[in-house]
Design a protein around this motif. Sequence first.
Motif, mmCIF file in Angstrom:
data_model
loop_
_atom_site.group_PDB
_atom_site.id
_atom_site.type_symbol
_atom_site.label_atom_id
_atom_site.label_comp_id
_atom_site.label_asym_id
_atom_site.label_seq_id
_atom_site.Cartn_x
_atom_site.Cartn_y
_atom_site.Cartn_z
ATOM 1 N N TYR A 13 -19.034 9.199 9.977
ATOM 2 C CA TYR A 13 -17.913 8.284 9.803
ATOM 3 C C TYR A 13 -18.547 6.917 9.586
ATOM 4 O O TYR A 13 -19.102 6.353 10.521
ATOM 5 C CB TYR A 13 -17.035 8.225 11.054
ATOM 6 N N VAL A 18 -22.152 11.991 12.979
ATOM 7 C CA VAL A 18 -21.583 12.824 14.046
ATOM 8 C C VAL A 18 -22.201 14.217 14.043
ATOM 9 O O VAL A 18 -22.568 14.758 15.082
ATOM 10 C CB VAL A 18 -20.040 12.904 13.905
ATOM 11 N N ALA A 37 -20.514 18.729 24.741
ATOM 12 C CA ALA A 37 -19.968 17.660 25.575
ATOM 13 C C ALA A 37 -18.857 16.936 24.816
ATOM 14 O O ALA A 37 -18.755 17.059 23.586
ATOM 15 C CB ALA A 37 -21.077 16.686 25.927
ATOM 16 N N SER A 38 -18.075 16.166 25.545
ATOM 17 C CA SER A 38 -17.035 15.369 24.908
ATOM 18 C C SER A 38 -17.699 14.388 23.945
ATOM 19 O O SER A 38 -18.710 13.774 24.272
ATOM 20 C CB SER A 38 -16.272 14.648 26.015
ATOM 21 N N GLY A 39 -17.187 14.286 22.730
ATOM 22 C CA GLY A 39 -17.773 13.389 21.729
ATOM 23 C C GLY A 39 -18.897 14.013 20.932
ATOM 24 O O GLY A 39 -19.484 13.369 20.051
ATOM 25 N N ALA A 40 -19.208 15.281 21.200
ATOM 26 C CA ALA A 40 -20.320 15.933 20.492
ATOM 27 C C ALA A 40 -19.991 16.215 19.029
ATOM 28 O O ALA A 40 -20.889 16.479 18.228
ATOM 29 C CB ALA A 40 -20.692 17.236 21.207
ATOM 30 N N GLY A 41 -18.709 16.200 18.695
ATOM 31 C CA GLY A 41 -18.339 16.469 17.301
ATOM 32 C C GLY A 41 -17.634 17.804 17.107
ATOM 33 O O GLY A 41 -17.525 18.277 15.979
ATOM 34 N N LYS A 42 -17.115 18.385 18.184
ATOM 35 C CA LYS A 42 -16.471 19.702 18.098
ATOM 36 C C LYS A 42 -15.200 19.645 17.234
ATOM 37 O O LYS A 42 -14.994 20.484 16.364
ATOM 38 C CB LYS A 42 -16.120 20.235 19.499
ATOM 39 N N SER A 43 -14.367 18.636 17.493
ATOM 40 C CA SER A 43 -13.123 18.540 16.708
ATOM 41 C C SER A 43 -13.433 18.210 15.256
ATOM 42 O O SER A 43 -12.770 18.702 14.343
ATOM 43 C CB SER A 43 -12.188 17.481 17.304
ATOM 44 N N THR A 44 -14.461 17.391 15.048
ATOM 45 C CA THR A 44 -14.890 17.066 13.686
ATOM 46 C C THR A 44 -15.307 18.343 12.965
ATOM 47 O O THR A 44 -14.952 18.566 11.806
ATOM 48 C CB THR A 44 -16.056 16.056 13.734
HETATM 49 N N1 LIG Z 1 -11.860 9.197 12.371
HETATM 50 C C1 LIG Z 1 -12.962 8.790 13.029
HETATM 51 N N2 LIG Z 1 -13.579 7.646 12.701
HETATM 52 C C2 LIG Z 1 -14.697 7.252 13.338
HETATM 53 N N3 LIG Z 1 -15.289 7.926 14.325
HETATM 54 C C3 LIG Z 1 -14.711 9.063 14.724
HETATM 55 C C4 LIG Z 1 -13.516 9.568 14.098
HETATM 56 N N4 LIG Z 1 -13.181 10.740 14.689
HETATM 57 C C5 LIG Z 1 -14.128 10.954 15.630
HETATM 58 N N5 LIG Z 1 -15.034 9.970 15.660
HETATM 59 C C6 LIG Z 1 -16.224 9.892 16.528
HETATM 60 O O1 LIG Z 1 -16.982 11.051 16.289
HETATM 61 C C7 LIG Z 1 -17.552 11.534 17.488
HETATM 62 C C8 LIG Z 1 -17.173 12.993 17.669
HETATM 63 O O2 LIG Z 1 -15.787 13.106 17.873
HETATM 64 P P1 LIG Z 1 -15.053 14.503 18.057
HETATM 65 O O3 LIG Z 1 -15.349 15.359 16.907
HETATM 66 O O4 LIG Z 1 -13.618 14.203 18.339
HETATM 67 O O5 LIG Z 1 -15.789 15.069 19.359
HETATM 68 P P2 LIG Z 1 -15.357 16.185 20.426
HETATM 69 O O6 LIG Z 1 -14.195 16.942 19.866
HETATM 70 O O7 LIG Z 1 -16.582 17.023 20.620
HETATM 71 O O8 LIG Z 1 -15.004 15.476 21.690
HETATM 72 C C9 LIG Z 1 -17.047 10.654 18.610
HETATM 73 O O9 LIG Z 1 -18.058 9.718 18.900
HETATM 74 C C10 LIG Z 1 -15.853 9.968 18.001
HETATM 75 O O10 LIG Z 1 -15.677 8.697 18.544
#
Ligand SMILES: Nc1ncnc2c1ncn2[C@@H]1O[C@H](COP(=O)(O)OP(=O)(O)O)[C@@H](O)[C@H]1O
Length: 253
Positions: A13, A18, A37-44
Motif C-alpha cells: 500500500y 504488506v 499475527a494481527s496486521g500480518a496481512g491475512k485480510s490483504t
Molecule cells: N487500504 C489500506 N491502506 C494502507 N494500509 C493498509 C490498508 N489495508 C491494510 N493496511 C495495512 O496492511 C497491514 C496488513 O493489514 P491486514 O491485511 O488487515 O492484516 P491482518 O488481517 O493480518 O490483521 C496492516 O499494517 C494494515 O495497517
Amino acid sequence: MSELTLKNVGMRYGDTVVLERLNLILDSGTFCAVVGASGAGKSTFLKLLLSELQPTEGSITLGGRPLPQEPGPERGVVYQRYSVFPHLTALENICFGLERTQGNALFGRTWGAKHRVLRTEARDLLEAVGLTAAADRYPGALSGGMQQRLALAQTLALKPELLLLDEPFGALDPGNKQTAHALLKQLWAERGMTVVMVTHDLSEAFTLGTRVLVLDKVREDPHSPERFGASITYDLPVDRSAPLRAASVPPVS
Ligand SMILES: Nc1ncnc2c1ncn2[C@@H]1O[C@H](COP(=O)(O)OP(=O)(O)O)[C@@H](O)[C@H]1O
Ligand SMILES: [Mg+2]
C-alpha cells in the motif's frame, strides 16, 4: 480442477510492503487455514484472492487462468460480521444469493415456477445450516452464531469453487464456534470446494485445515518497519488420516 496458484505475489500500500514473495499451489478441495499475527496481512491476502485488490507484484491463477478481476459466483466470501442483509429475512437472504446466479440477467430476479424451485433450494440450504425454524426472521433477531450460519448458507448458495473466510467465527462464543466448525467441516466434505480460511486462532486452524500456512515477516528493518512484508514462513500439511495419539510415551519394559 481449479488449482489456485500464486507466483511471487507481493502487495504494497503506497510505500508500505504488506506481503512479499508469496508462492503457493493449492490443490482443488484443499481446506487451507492461514494464520498470522494481527496486521500480518491475512485480510490483504484474502482480498487478493477475491480480486478486491490487485497484487502489485506477481500473478494469481485459478484453474490455470488469471483470476477474473471481478469476483463472480466462483468465489464466495464470509467475513467476521455483517455479511448478511439486515432488511431481508433469513430465507430472503438465501434467495437473494440464488437469484444472483440463477435469475434473469437483467433484473437478477426469478418468477413463477422458477422462483418456487429457488425457494425450495433456499429452504434446503437453511435446513443444511440448521436454520429452518428461523426462515422468516430478520438477522437482527438471530444470535451471532445463527447469523454466521446464515452468512455461510448465503455464500454456499453461489456454489463457489473457492470459499474465502476471514475470521468467520472470531466473534462467536465457544459453543457456537464448535457448532459452526462441525457444520463447515461437513459442508466442505460434501461439496469438495477449496476453502481458504484466515484465523488468528491456531487451534481452529489445525482443527479444520488440511493445510496450515503461517504468514510472518522473514526480514525486519527496525528503522523502517514498512520496508518488508510478510511471506509464508510455514506450510504445514495436516494428516487427518493419522490416528490421534498422545505425545509418545516410551513402552514399559
Ligand atoms: N487500504 C489500506 N491502506 C494502507 N494500509 C493498509 C490498508 N489495508 C491494510 N493496511 C495495512 O496492511 C497491514 C496488513 O493489514 P491486514 O491485511 O488487515 O492484516 P491482518 O488481517 O493480518 O490483521 C496492516 O499494517 C494494515 O495497517
Ligand atoms: Mg484481518
